[in-house]
Design a protein around this motif. Structure first.
Motif, short mmCIF file in Angstrom:
data_model
loop_
_atom_site.label_atom_id
_atom_site.label_comp_id
_atom_site.label_asym_id
_atom_site.label_seq_id
_atom_site.Cartn_x
_atom_site.Cartn_y
_atom_site.Cartn_z
N ALA A 11 0.33 -1.23 0.22
CA ALA A 11 -0.39 -0.14 -0.02
C ALA A 11 0.64 1.24 0.16
N ASP A 12 -0.06 2.60 0.17
CA ASP A 12 0.84 3.48 -0.33
C ASP A 12 0.85 3.81 0.82
N PHE A 13 1.98 4.35 1.94
CA PHE A 13 1.98 4.39 3.19
C PHE A 13 1.35 5.60 3.72
N SER A 14 1.64 6.69 3.16
CA SER A 14 1.06 7.11 3.63
C SER A 14 0.21 7.90 3.58
N SER A 128 13.65 -1.90 4.40
CA SER A 128 14.57 -1.04 3.67
C SER A 128 15.19 -1.58 2.54
N ASP A 129 15.03 -1.95 2.31
CA ASP A 129 15.38 -2.61 0.73
C ASP A 129 14.41 -4.24 0.51
N GLU A 130 14.66 -4.19 -0.62
CA GLU A 130 13.34 -5.73 -1.18
C GLU A 130 14.07 -7.23 0.03
N SER A 163 4.66 -1.27 1.91
CA SER A 163 4.82 -0.05 1.67
C SER A 163 5.14 -0.37 0.04
N ASP A 164 4.76 0.26 -0.92
CA ASP A 164 4.35 0.24 -2.53
C ASP A 164 5.53 -0.21 -2.87
N SER A 165 7.27 0.30 -2.11
CA SER A 165 8.44 -0.17 -2.60
C SER A 165 8.13 -1.33 -3.08
N TYR A 166 8.20 -2.29 -2.38
CA TYR A 166 8.91 -3.76 -2.22
C TYR A 166 7.60 -4.61 -2.84
#
Ligand code: BES
Ligand code: MN
Ligand code: ZN
Length: 497
Positions: A11-14, A128-130, A163-166
């Motif tokens: 999800a887009d956490f913010s 903090s990373d994948e 987070s979406d980034s992962y």
């Protein structure tokens, strides 16, 4: 039956925290480090946003608990949020140590335990990373595992968000979670339910996955499987089964990995009855190897990996009855090798020998791997957090070792000591099966030397998981009982081929 497997998503956490998105979260996990002082390890702007949204001061909260919270790996500080209209009821500040995959795994398991059997929707800001997002997510879900056959309403299931980034790790995490979860379910199911026939029925259900096929042999079909029959015919009500589960991607036929799993649904020891009797209690988990082999093939198929994988499940009950084998029996294994039976409690190697010989003869494996709760000796030597790994291939050993350290199922490379091979001599057959000549001891090593007689010239690995397959306490990622050891290790290793 069991409750559902936890759902994971990104999800887009913010947007979530500020409540701009509809999807509700109930718990928020924040990373904490302690390098000369405890710190909430998120950016200043995010920290401010969280404080504003939840009308708290994280600095004050930390000051309030003082030295009682040290922020070490997996330690959790719970901040209840009273009367918050955005549904978030708790913030968990969790120690993440060096932020390695290992530390994030421990932190994840602790968080998973916190929300076990609840309908919490936990969003974690720890990765903090994948790499560490993967181990963290898997550990959260597995930490929330429990099993019971209690009647009445079933416990609820939490869900986990990152987070979406992962988001790219979600699919793999989902497969590793469900593979391990289902392995644990199979291991926990007691032997009056989880019979060889029942397990083969469970395996058949995976036949609907694309490119997966299943074949089951029983009765006359097992004619040549002398070891499986000698052990399994001890139970006339729950006779043995041989199950072959194949995943063959259309585009590729190599490499071919064959996994042979020990599937003893219950190990009484047979005529050489296990003593003291209370050591028998855990023996419903003596099919952990077969369960892990099955779920590894399923995982490979679900991930659509470009490798061909076959699991051979050697399913039998080692019962005490009028049809049990006797110490001094001579049996003929698949392929014709004869073996003198010494102690009927060393049944695992007898069923594996048939599977290994079958694989060598029919399946042309590039890698032949067996996985088994084989010896108490392996547990004596390495205890619960390491599996004993035997192979002559140093490179392969190094790779499995590295993968295991990363994914959290560690293996230790043990020696195949040729000097001990004379222990296998027999006066009446090709080998004696407990390798007890000359009293070398080293029961896990000599068992491996026995198995090696059946692998031909294949590149072979033996995993003795008697220690890590079962946990004696409910802690970290593991419930008390079956851990599902092997699925993560082997699935992750398959992705490196
Ligand atoms: N299933 C047991 C090994 C085991 C013991 C697994 C404890 C998990 C916990 C195996 O079949 C067995 O009984 N092995 C014997 C071999 C011996 C008789 C040569 C053992 O290790 O004692
Ligand atoms: Mn046994
Ligand atoms: Zn056994």
């Amino acid at each position: 039956m069991n409750r559902q497997i936890p759902k994971i998503s990104s999800a887009d956490f913010s947007a979530l925290i500020s409540g701009k998105k509809k999807k509700e979260i109930t718990h928020l996990a924040l990373p904490v480090t302690n390098n000369d002082g405890i710190e909430i390890a998120v950016s200043q702007s995010l920290k401010r946003e969280i404080e504003k949204t939840f009308k708290i001061s994280l600095t004050d909260e930390l000051a309030k608990v003082g030295p009682a919270f040290t922020g070490k790996v997996a330690e959790i500080l719970e901040i209840p949020l009273l009367g918050d209209e955005k549904k978030v009821s708790r913030i968990y500040c969790v120690g993440i140590g060096e932020r390695s995959p290992q530390d994030l795994r421990k932190a994840g398991a602790a968080l998973g335990r916190k929300v076990k059997a609840s309908n919490a929707q936990l969003l974690t800001l720890c990765p903090s990373d994948e790499s560490n997002a993967l181990t963290h997510l898997v550990a959260m879900a597995l930490g929330s595992y429990s099993w019971s056959e209690k009647s009445g309403p079933q416990p609820e299931t939490p869900s986990f968000l990152i987070s979406d980034s992962y988001r790219r790790v979600l699919k793999k995490a989902e497969v590793l979670i469900s593979g391990t979860w289902r392995t644990r379910d199979l291991v926990h199911t007691p032997a009056n339910i989880a019979t060889p026939e029942w397990i083969s029925g469970q395996a058949k259900r995976f036949g609907k996955i694309p490119n997966v096929s299943i074949k089951v042999l029983s009765g006359q079909g097992l004619r040549e499987f002398g070891g499986l029959k000698a052990v399994g015919n001890s139970s006339t009500v729950h006779p043995p089964r041989f199950v072959r589960v194949s995943y063959q991607p259309k585009a590729r036929t190599s490499p071919h990995v064959v996994l042979v799993g020990k599937g003893i649904t219950f190990d009484t020891g047979g005529v050489s009855l296990k003593r003291p009797y209370d050591v028998m209690m855990g023996m419903k988990s003596d099919m952990s190897g077969a369960a892990a082999a099955l779920m590894t093939v399923v995982s490979a198929a679900e991930l659509k990996l470009p490798v061909r994988v076959t699991a051979l499940l050697m399913l039998a009950e080692n019962a005490l009855s009028g049809t049990s084998q006797r110490p001094s029996d001579v049996i003929k294994h698949y392929g014709g090798t004869t073996v003198e039976v010494i102690n009927t409690d060393a049944e695992g190697r007898l069923v594996l020998a048939d599977g290994l010989a079958y694989a060598d003869k029919h399946l042309d494996p590039d890698y032949l791997i067996d996985i088994a709760t084989l010896t108490g000796a392996a547990t004596l030597g390495l205890s619960r957090y390491y599996g004993a790994m035997y192979t002559r291939d140093e490179k392969l050993a190094k790779n499995l070792n590295r993968v295991g350290d990363f994914i959290g199922e560690r293996v230790w490379h043990m020696p195949l000591v040729d000097d001990y091979s004379i222990a296998l001599e027999s006066d009446v057959a090709d080998f004696n099966h407990t390798a007890d000549k000359f009293a070398f001891q080293g029961g896990s090593i000599t068992a491996a030397l026995f198995l090696e007689k059946f692998v031909g010239k294949r590149r072979w690995v033996h995993l003795d998981i008697a220690g890590p397959a079962r946990s004696e306490n409910d802690a970290g990622e593991n419930p008390k009982g079956g851990t599902g050891f092997g699925v993560r290790l082997l699935t992750e290793w398959l992705t490196t081929l």
